[in-house]
Design a protein around this motif. Structure first.
Motif, PDB file in Angstrom:
ATOM      1  N   PHE A 194     -25.250  70.803 -58.771  1.00 30.43           N
ATOM      2  CA  PHE A 194     -24.951  71.885 -57.836  1.00 30.43           C
ATOM      3  C   PHE A 194     -23.894  72.841 -58.391  1.00 30.43           C
ATOM      4  O   PHE A 194     -22.863  73.096 -57.782  1.00 30.43           O
ATOM      5  N   ASN A 195     -24.183  73.358 -59.575  1.00 32.72           N
ATOM      6  CA  ASN A 195     -23.412  74.419 -60.186  1.00 32.72           C
ATOM      7  C   ASN A 195     -24.397  75.471 -60.682  1.00 32.72           C
ATOM      8  O   ASN A 195     -25.554  75.499 -60.240  1.00 32.72           O
ATOM      9  N   SER A 196     -23.960  76.317 -61.577  1.00 36.12           N
ATOM     10  CA  SER A 196     -24.844  77.328 -62.170  1.00 36.12           C
ATOM     11  C   SER A 196     -24.823  77.203 -63.688  1.00 36.12           C
ATOM     12  O   SER A 196     -24.825  78.200 -64.416  1.00 36.12           O
ATOM     13  N   LEU A 197     -24.794  75.995 -64.153  1.00 38.89           N
ATOM     14  CA  LEU A 197     -24.744  75.745 -65.596  1.00 38.89           C
ATOM     15  C   LEU A 197     -26.049  76.164 -66.253  1.00 38.89           C
ATOM     16  O   LEU A 197     -27.134  76.023 -65.663  1.00 38.89           O
ATOM     17  N   GLN A 198     -25.931  76.658 -67.478  1.00 35.28           N
ATOM     18  CA  GLN A 198     -27.087  77.201 -68.190  1.00 35.28           C
ATOM     19  C   GLN A 198     -27.229  76.524 -69.538  1.00 35.28           C
ATOM     20  O   GLN A 198     -26.440  75.678 -69.933  1.00 35.28           O
ATOM     21  N   GLY A 199     -28.281  76.966 -70.247  1.00 36.59           N
ATOM     22  CA  GLY A 199     -28.504  76.470 -71.596  1.00 36.59           C
ATOM     23  C   GLY A 199     -29.107  75.081 -71.603  1.00 36.59           C
ATOM     24  O   GLY A 199     -29.423  74.502 -70.567  1.00 36.59           O
TER      25      GLY A 199
ATOM     26  N   ASN B  93     -22.407  76.866 -70.564  1.00 39.79           N
ATOM     27  CA  ASN B  93     -23.062  75.687 -71.104  1.00 39.79           C
ATOM     28  C   ASN B  93     -22.246  74.424 -70.831  1.00 39.79           C
ATOM     29  O   ASN B  93     -21.030  74.480 -70.617  1.00 39.79           O
ATOM     30  N   ILE B  94     -22.924  73.313 -70.881  1.00 46.14           N
ATOM     31  CA  ILE B  94     -22.236  72.017 -70.849  1.00 46.14           C
ATOM     32  C   ILE B  94     -21.567  71.833 -72.202  1.00 46.14           C
ATOM     33  O   ILE B  94     -22.237  71.900 -73.238  1.00 46.14           O
ATOM     34  N   PRO B  95     -20.245  71.633 -72.237  1.00 47.80           N
ATOM     35  CA  PRO B  95     -19.566  71.563 -73.545  1.00 47.80           C
ATOM     36  C   PRO B  95     -20.019  70.362 -74.370  1.00 47.80           C
ATOM     37  O   PRO B  95     -20.064  69.229 -73.874  1.00 47.80           O
ATOM     38  N   ALA B  96     -20.338  70.635 -75.620  1.00 44.48           N
ATOM     39  CA  ALA B  96     -20.744  69.555 -76.526  1.00 44.48           C
ATOM     40  C   ALA B  96     -19.589  68.618 -76.844  1.00 44.48           C
ATOM     41  O   ALA B  96     -19.805  67.485 -77.277  1.00 44.48           O
ATOM     42  N   SER B  97     -18.352  69.064 -76.561  1.00 50.86           N
ATOM     43  CA  SER B  97     -17.181  68.228 -76.852  1.00 50.86           C
ATOM     44  C   SER B  97     -17.140  66.971 -75.992  1.00 50.86           C
ATOM     45  O   SER B  97     -16.352  66.063 -76.270  1.00 50.86           O
TER      46      SER B  97
ATOM     47  N   ASN C 277     -29.215  75.557 -63.788  1.00 49.55           N
ATOM     48  CA  ASN C 277     -30.196  76.446 -64.417  1.00 49.55           C
ATOM     49  C   ASN C 277     -30.422  76.039 -65.870  1.00 49.55           C
ATOM     50  O   ASN C 277     -30.608  76.890 -66.745  1.00 49.55           O
ATOM     51  N   LEU C 278     -30.423  74.758 -66.121  1.00 50.09           N
ATOM     52  CA  LEU C 278     -30.575  74.249 -67.477  1.00 50.09           C
ATOM     53  C   LEU C 278     -31.979  74.519 -67.997  1.00 50.09           C
ATOM     54  O   LEU C 278     -32.962  74.428 -67.255  1.00 50.09           O
ATOM     55  N   THR C 279     -32.062  74.824 -69.278  1.00 52.16           N
ATOM     56  CA  THR C 279     -33.341  75.114 -69.911  1.00 52.16           C
ATOM     57  C   THR C 279     -33.533  74.222 -71.130  1.00 52.16           C
ATOM     58  O   THR C 279     -32.690  73.385 -71.442  1.00 52.16           O
ATOM     59  N   GLY C 280     -34.643  74.442 -71.813  1.00 53.72           N
ATOM     60  CA  GLY C 280     -34.940  73.625 -72.984  1.00 53.72           C
ATOM     61  C   GLY C 280     -35.595  72.320 -72.588  1.00 53.72           C
ATOM     62  O   GLY C 280     -36.109  72.160 -71.480  1.00 53.72           O
ATOM     63  N   SER C 281     -35.579  71.381 -73.478  1.00 52.62           N
ATOM     64  CA  SER C 281     -36.240  70.104 -73.249  1.00 52.62           C
ATOM     65  C   SER C 281     -35.224  68.989 -73.093  1.00 52.62           C
ATOM     66  O   SER C 281     -34.041  69.159 -73.399  1.00 52.62           O
TER      67      SER C 281
END
Length: 776
Positions: free
Chosen positions: A481-486, A463-467, A507-511
């Motif tokens: 151009f990575n494989s980040l998710q969530g 995930n992309i860190p919320a920090s 590969n980000l999901t959600g809105s």
């Protein structure tokens, strides 16, 4: 003979001489008294003539320049102490004066200093200024003077300081055959052309020559090596060409040598460090030097700054540890090699080193852990665009004062160490274009000063860190151009300083976070090529500074928010390959800066707007929107002509029917859209078995199953409808989908007839429809 002790009488000859002596003294006193008035009057008239050429004096500096006032008390005017009291200095620097220089200023024959710098004078430099016999300094820099440099200035034997920098002067530099007193010559930042006069070498008194930022060409005169007291030679940003003569090594007094941004070729003289041992600043970047960096530079122990970037230098970087006072080393964009990184190890002796920029070379191998021994004063380290392999040595994070760390475009692997959070002074971190894997460490949120973060083009996951919300100064964030998710963390939009946000190709999901409108300074937003869904938040319209919006290839749906009307600075919008519906809003017509609009592969319907950007068919892409139609008068996009009013067209679109059946009966069944009222009327009459087998299918599912109703998926067509073949994401069986052409006569009746047949017919060779869908 007179007796001893008697007074000596004067001879007639002696008496005559004494008489004329007293007479001459008397006449001189009268002349002086007369010249006091005349000299002051001349200076007054000269200065009042100078004042008459001033067109603007916003601070009223010359307001008290009046004949009735004592000349020597005028602001900016200084007089000499001896009689007659003549003007010896005119200093009006930084007075915001506008106007032209009056040639009457040359009547101030006792002038020693003129300083009119940092004003807004226009016009030419008066030719007669060079005739002032006592003039020692002439400062006309930072104005808007035009024309050529007066030739008379080149003949002055009194001028020591000549500063004409930062004007609009043109033409050639005059010869300096007679300027025997000149010490400082500054003609930088003009538009001078031609060659550097070799006669400069005859002015042995010269200490500084500043000719940078002009259009000078030709070679560097070898005669300059004759100036034994020269400390500054600045020829940067010109068109000077040819080889650099080894004769320049003879100017042992040089402290500053600036030859950057020219067309110099050949090799850097190998003697440069052996004889120029007083050299402190060496700038030769942006030329075409080739060969090795002279190892003799290690002998120039007083060097503080070295810039040899943007050349064609090859071979290993010499060890410069003996240059203990080195503060800046720039060798970027050459063909240099590391060769064991010995040069880096030696730099640990340079305790004052602040900048190390080596990007764009051929440095290879693994970065040694000794990098952590570099000066704690180091502020910038750029090793990007090389061939460095291995992992980031954790010792690098001992450099606690680093403000820029760039290791992009290398072959680095492994994870980003969590100790990166130690670099709490970091402003720019660029690790893009490597092979990093694993997650982005949450400790990156400790970098509260961070302004630019580039981790794009790696293999990062998680995930992309919320920090990142703690990076309150963040302006640029590139994670593409990575494989980040969530999901996109909602905390990210708390960084209200963001100007450029690129999360594309993950590969980000959600809105999209509803609070995205808080990014009021956002200029570029790219979240394309992800798996985002839902509608575009209405708040995005509050990002009124946006110039580029890219949402391509997601699963976004709904209509385009009317709040987009606030995006009046935008020049690029890409909403293609989503599931947007409804009409194309007229708000795009009013976007006066919009240059590219891509709405392709969606489900837009109705008439295409005709104004604004839609008048340029090459700037708008609408392919893959089967429901669109165009005006007959302006059909630039080759869509069907709208034959009905928008109200009637909307009603007909509400009758679009689709029928889905198993593939075994593709030729006998249809995919039907029908009105909600029809469904309600027949719900009570439907066969229980029929209701139990009905599947829930969205319009988006149908469109994806047919690849946006692609011609490749079409298996048959008639006047009233077309049949497509496809497969749903949640099913393995092929299905047939029929799309009715309701604009054709009889299509509506055909729809009703097929509905009646499917509702009432039961036969082993006719398979019932598994679902029906009405699209309004």
């Amino acid at each position: 003979m007179a007796p001893a002790g008697a007074p000596r009488s004067l001879s007639p000859h002696c008496t005559l001489i004494l008489f004329f002596t007293h007479l001459l003294i008397f006449l001189s006193s009268n002349t002086a008294a007369q010249s006091i008035g005349n000299g002051s009057e001349i200076d007054i008239q000269a200065l009042l003539s100078f004042k008459s050429g001033i067109s603007s004096d916003p601070h009223g500096v010359l307001g008290s320049w009046k004949a009735s006032t004592g000349l020597c008390r005028w602001p900016g005017v200084a007089c000499g102490t001896s009689l007659p009291p003549r003007v010896v200095s005119l200093n009006l620097s930084s007075s915001h004066l506008s106007g032209e220089l009056s040639p009457w200023i040359a009547n101030l024959t006792y002038l020693e200093h003129i300083d009119l710098s940092d004003n807004m004078f226009i016009g030419v430099i008066p030719e007669k200024l060079g005739t002032l016999k006592r003039l020692q300094s002439l400062q006309l820099d930072q104005n808007s003077l035009v024309g050529a440099i007066p030739r008379s200035l080149g003949t002055s034997r009194s001028i020591r300081y000549l500063d004409l920098a930062e004007n609009l002067l043109v033409g050639h530099i005059p010869d300096f055959h007679e300027m025997s007193a000149l010490q400082i010559l500054d003609m930088s930042s003009n538009d001078l052309s031609g060659s550097i006069p070799s006669s400069l070498g005859n002015v042995s008194s010269l200490m500084e020559i500043l000719l940078h930022v002009n259009r000078l060409s030709g070679t560097i005169p070898e005669t300059l090596s004759l100036i034994q007291n020269l400390t500054v030679l600045s020829l940067a940003t010109n068109y000077v060409s040819g080889h650099l003569s080894a004769e320049l090594c003879n100017i042992s007094s040089l402290l500053y040598l600036g030859l950057d941004e020219n067309n110099l070729t050949g090799q850097i003289p190998s003697c440069i460090g052996n004889t120029l041992q007083n050299l402190e600043w060496l700038f030769m970047s942006g030329n075409r030097f080739e060969g090795l960096i002279p190892s003799s530079l290690a002998n120039a122990s007083k060097l503080q700054q070295i810039d040899l970037g943007y050349n064609f230098l090859v071979g290993p970087v010499p060890s410069l540890g003996s240059v203990a006072g080195l503060r800046l080393l720039i060798l970027e964009s050459n063909l240099l090699e590391a060769e064991g990184w010995e040069f880096l190890v030696s730099l640990a002796n340079c305790a004052r080193l602040e900048k190390l920029e080596m990007s764009g070379n051929a440095l290879n191998g693994s970065l040694p852990g000794s990098v952590g021994n570099l000066s704690t004063s180091l502020l910038r380290m750029d090793l990007g665009n090389n061939q460095i392999i291995g992992t980031i040595p954790v010792e690098i994070f001992n450099l606690r004062n680093l403000q820029l760390l760039a290791m992009d475009q290398n072959l680095l692997t492994g994870v980003i160490p969590s100790v990166i959070g130690n670099l709490d002074q970091l402003v720019v971190l660029n690790l893009s274009g490597n092979h990093f894997s694993g997650q982005i460490p949450p400790t990156i949120g400790n970098l509260s000063q961070l302004n630019k973060l580039s981790l794009d083009s790696n293999g990062l996951s998680g995930n992309i860190p919320a920090s990142l919300e703690n990076c309150t100064q963040l302006a640029l964030l590139k994670l593409s151009f990575n494989s980040l998710q969530g999901p996109i963390p909602s905390e990210l939009v708390n960084s209200t300083t963001l100007v450029d946000l690129d999360l594309s190709n993950n590969n980000l999901t959600g809105s999209i976070p509803l609070q995205i409108g808080a990014l009021l300074q956002l200029l570029r937003l790219d979240i394309s090529f992800n798996n985002l869904s839902g509608q575009v938040p209405f708040s995005l319209g509050r990002c009124v500074q946006l110039s580029s919006l890219r949402l391509r290839s997601n699963m976004l749906n709904g209509s385009i928010p009317q709040s987009f009307s606030g995006l009046m600075s935008i020049d690029q919008i890409d909403l293609s390959q989503n599931s947007f519906v409804g009409k194309i809003p007229e708000l795009f017509v009013n976007m006066v800066f919009l240059e590219q609009l891509d709405l392709s592969m969606n489900f837009f319907e109705g008439p295409i707007p005709t104004g604004g950007i839609f008048q340029n068919h090459s700037a708008v892409i609408l392919d893959g929107n089967a429901g669109l139609c165009a005006s007959a008068a302006t059909n630039l996009f080759q869509f069907p002509v709208c034959t009905t009013t928008p109200a009637v067209q909307s009603k007909r679109n509400g009758l679009l029917l689709v029928k889905v059946i198993p593939a075994i009966a593709i030729a006998l069944v249809s995919f039907i859209f029908f009105m909600t009222t029809l469904l309600k009327r027949r719900k009570a009459q439907a066969d229980p078995y029929y209701n139990e087998t009905m599947k829930k299918v969205s319009y988006g599912d149908i469109v994806k199953a047919t690849n946006w109703f692609s011609p490749v998926n079409k298996i048959s067509s008639s006047r009233t409808g077309s049949i497509y073949i496809g497969r749903f994401e949640f099913d393995t069986d092929l299905v047939a989908i029929k799309l009715f052409h309701l604009e054709e006569n009889g299509a509506h009746n055909s729809f009703l007839t097929e509905c009646e047949v499917l509702r009432n017919t039961r036969h082993r060779n006719v398979v019932k429809a598994v679902t029906v869908l009405g699209y309004l």
